[in-house]
Scaffold this motif. Structure first.
Motif, PDB file in Angstrom:
ATOM      1  N   ILE A   1      -0.629   4.080 -11.062  1.00 51.04           N
ATOM      2  CA  ILE A   1      -1.504   3.626  -9.979  1.00 51.04           C
ATOM      3  C   ILE A   1      -0.801   3.592  -8.626  1.00 51.04           C
ATOM      4  O   ILE A   1      -1.447   3.649  -7.576  1.00 51.04           O
ATOM      5  N   CYS A   2       0.521   3.512  -8.632  1.00 47.06           N
ATOM      6  CA  CYS A   2       1.269   3.395  -7.370  1.00 47.06           C
ATOM      7  C   CYS A   2       1.725   4.739  -6.804  1.00 47.06           C
ATOM      8  O   CYS A   2       2.352   4.774  -5.728  1.00 47.06           O
TER       9      CYS A   2
ATOM     10  N   ASN B   1       2.283  -9.675 -11.791  1.00 44.30           N
ATOM     11  CA  ASN B   1       3.059  -9.159 -10.663  1.00 44.30           C
ATOM     12  C   ASN B   1       4.249  -8.335 -11.144  1.00 44.30           C
ATOM     13  O   ASN B   1       4.622  -7.335 -10.516  1.00 44.30           O
ATOM     14  N   LYS B   2       4.814  -8.719 -12.268  1.00 48.97           N
ATOM     15  CA  LYS B   2       5.913  -7.926 -12.838  1.00 48.97           C
ATOM     16  C   LYS B   2       5.402  -6.551 -13.268  1.00 48.97           C
ATOM     17  O   LYS B   2       6.096  -5.532 -13.106  1.00 48.97           O
ATOM     18  N   ASN B   3       4.184  -6.503 -13.810  1.00 47.92           N
ATOM     19  CA  ASN B   3       3.580  -5.214 -14.165  1.00 47.92           C
ATOM     20  C   ASN B   3       3.452  -4.324 -12.935  1.00 47.92           C
ATOM     21  O   ASN B   3       3.742  -3.128 -12.977  1.00 47.92           O
TER      22      ASN B   3
ATOM     23  N   GLU C   1       5.495  -0.673 -11.990  1.00 48.71           N
ATOM     24  CA  GLU C   1       4.816   0.554 -11.574  1.00 48.71           C
ATOM     25  C   GLU C   1       5.279   1.003 -10.184  1.00 48.71           C
ATOM     26  O   GLU C   1       5.480   2.195  -9.940  1.00 48.71           O
ATOM     27  N   ALA C   2       5.435   0.042  -9.282  1.00 50.92           N
ATOM     28  CA  ALA C   2       5.865   0.364  -7.917  1.00 50.92           C
ATOM     29  C   ALA C   2       7.265   0.981  -7.928  1.00 50.92           C
ATOM     30  O   ALA C   2       7.531   1.982  -7.236  1.00 50.92           O
ATOM     31  N   TYR C   3       8.139   0.413  -8.704  1.00 54.25           N
ATOM     32  CA  TYR C   3       9.517   0.914  -8.782  1.00 54.25           C
ATOM     33  C   TYR C   3       9.551   2.331  -9.341  1.00 54.25           C
ATOM     34  O   TYR C   3      10.225   3.220  -8.801  1.00 54.25           O
TER      35      TYR C   3
ATOM     36  N   LYS D   1       8.429   2.088  -1.488  1.00 52.74           N
ATOM     37  CA  LYS D   1       9.581   1.699  -0.675  1.00 52.74           C
ATOM     38  C   LYS D   1       9.700   0.188  -0.487  1.00 52.74           C
ATOM     39  O   LYS D   1      10.805  -0.342  -0.344  1.00 52.74           O
ATOM     40  N   LYS D   2       8.555  -0.515  -0.452  1.00 50.07           N
ATOM     41  CA  LYS D   2       8.617  -1.949  -0.166  1.00 50.07           C
ATOM     42  C   LYS D   2       7.529  -2.698  -0.908  1.00 50.07           C
ATOM     43  O   LYS D   2       6.403  -2.211  -1.036  1.00 50.07           O
ATOM     44  N   PHE D   3       7.886  -3.896  -1.377  1.00 48.58           N
ATOM     45  CA  PHE D   3       6.950  -4.768  -2.088  1.00 48.58           C
ATOM     46  C   PHE D   3       6.856  -6.076  -1.302  1.00 48.58           C
ATOM     47  O   PHE D   3       7.857  -6.755  -1.089  1.00 48.58           O
ATOM     48  N   ILE D   4       5.647  -6.418  -0.882  1.00 50.35           N
ATOM     49  CA  ILE D   4       5.401  -7.665  -0.143  1.00 50.35           C
ATOM     50  C   ILE D   4       4.644  -8.613  -1.050  1.00 50.35           C
ATOM     51  O   ILE D   4       3.568  -8.271  -1.575  1.00 50.35           O
ATOM     52  N   TYR D   5       5.197  -9.798  -1.255  1.00 51.83           N
ATOM     53  CA  TYR D   5       4.603 -10.762  -2.185  1.00 51.83           C
ATOM     54  C   TYR D   5       4.327 -12.077  -1.470  1.00 51.83           C
ATOM     55  O   TYR D   5       5.157 -12.560  -0.692  1.00 51.83           O
ATOM     56  N   ILE D   6       3.169 -12.656  -1.743  1.00 51.43           N
ATOM     57  CA  ILE D   6       2.798 -13.923  -1.116  1.00 51.43           C
ATOM     58  C   ILE D   6       2.938 -15.048  -2.126  1.00 51.43           C
ATOM     59  O   ILE D   6       2.213 -15.105  -3.125  1.00 51.43           O
ATOM     60  N   SER D   7       3.882 -15.944  -1.873  1.00 50.95           N
ATOM     61  CA  SER D   7       4.054 -17.147  -2.679  1.00 50.95           C
ATOM     62  C   SER D   7       3.435 -18.311  -1.909  1.00 50.95           C
ATOM     63  O   SER D   7       2.310 -18.206  -1.439  1.00 50.95           O
TER      64      SER D   7
END
Length: 290
Positions: A66-67, A96-98, A102-104, A109-115
């Motif tokens: 998907i990525c 999110n780990k899934n 996939e992104a990796y 290039k970049k993963f933005i995560y909202i905590s």
């Protein structure tokens, strides 16, 4: 002026939630190419079908490939109130780990995560146990990343409005703890800015730092009520958390545990944005009027 992100392709997970929809709108505003992952595309009626990728983030097989072709992943994936038998670890961590896997694999290039604000300091809470476990995974992934820790959303202040509607707001303690909640549209600007930011960790709140007493007064004023605030002894808050942990499952007590813990400390973040809480309250009251 040329948009330096105009050639980027951004993938948004958690797109049907409160913040996710604001992020999609901000990407549109900036003419940044994006697609949204959604379990139920009907929840994104303002998007074209070719802008939506149907998938279930808790099911790894549905995310396969998907990525591919995307440079940036933005994830707001998380649950406040658990449903469908899923736990915080199932969604806030594993889903999110899934996505990260996939992104990796796709070379994102970049993963933005909202905590959330102070999540790294409150790992003992069920919600943050899962969120921060994923943050650890992200930091160790070798991928460029930004973790955003926003203060509470304006929409989280709904409990104040509900109490105010009945004419009285109840607070634990003296009501002097301060916070600066942020509107989703303002936060979306910060999220999209993070695409080109070198910051790894961004904590952000809204423009107004208010005490709980001040928020209660704003909520009451929005309903044209006299300011009536009852301060409950703090031991009643601690007892409530203890009883909930003892006699209910994390599915029930998780959100309440988070809310009651957060209300017993200052949560002040660097100020940002133009939306004011009082205006938000007034608009919400207008919506509820017959």
């Amino acid at each position: 002026m040329t948009n330096k992100n105009e050639n980027l392709k951004v993938l948004v997970a958690g797109s049907t939630g409160y913040l996710g929809k604001h992020i999609l709108q901000e990407l549109k505003n900036r003419d940044i190419s994006f697609k949204a992952i959604a379990r139920n595309p009907a929840k994104l009626p303002n998007l074209n079908k070719d802008q939506i990728l149907e998938a279930e983030v808790t099911v790894p097989s549905s995310l396969s490939g998907i990525c591919e072709g995307f440079e940036v992943m933005i994830s707001t994936v998380g649950i406040t109130r658990q449903k469908n038998g899923l736990t915080y670890m199932d969604v806030d961590y594993q889903a999110n780990k899934n996505l990260l896997r996939e992104a990796y694999q796709a070379g994102v290039k970049k993963f933005i995560y909202i905590s959330a604000i102070n999540g790294d300091k409150m790992r003992q809470l069920k919600i943050f146990e899962a969120k921060e476990a994923f943050v650890d995974e992200l930091k160790n992934s070798g991928m460029d990343y930004t973790v955003l820790r926003p203060n509470g959303f304006f929409s989280d202040m709904g409990d104040f409005l509900e109490m105010a509607k009945r004419g009285r707001v109840y607070l634990f303690g003296n009501g002097q703890f301060r916070l600066n909640p942020i509107h989703g549209a303002d936060l979306a600007e910060v999220v999209v800015d993070a695409i080109s930011s070198k910051e790894k960790n961004i904590t952000v709140g809204g423009p107004d730092v208010l005490s709980q007493n001040e928020i209660a007064a704003l909520a009451l004023d929005s309903w044209y009520k006299d300011v009536k605030i009852t301060h409950l002894p703090d031991w009643t808050r601690r007892l409530t958390i203890c009883l909930l942990r003892t006699f209910t499952s994390s599915k029930t007590y998780g959100p309440i545990e988070f809310f009651m813990t957060a209300m017993a400390m200052d949560n002040v973040a660097p100020r940002y944005g133009s939306h004011r809480l009082y205006n938000f309250f007034q608009k919400e009251v207008e919506k509820q009027k017959p």
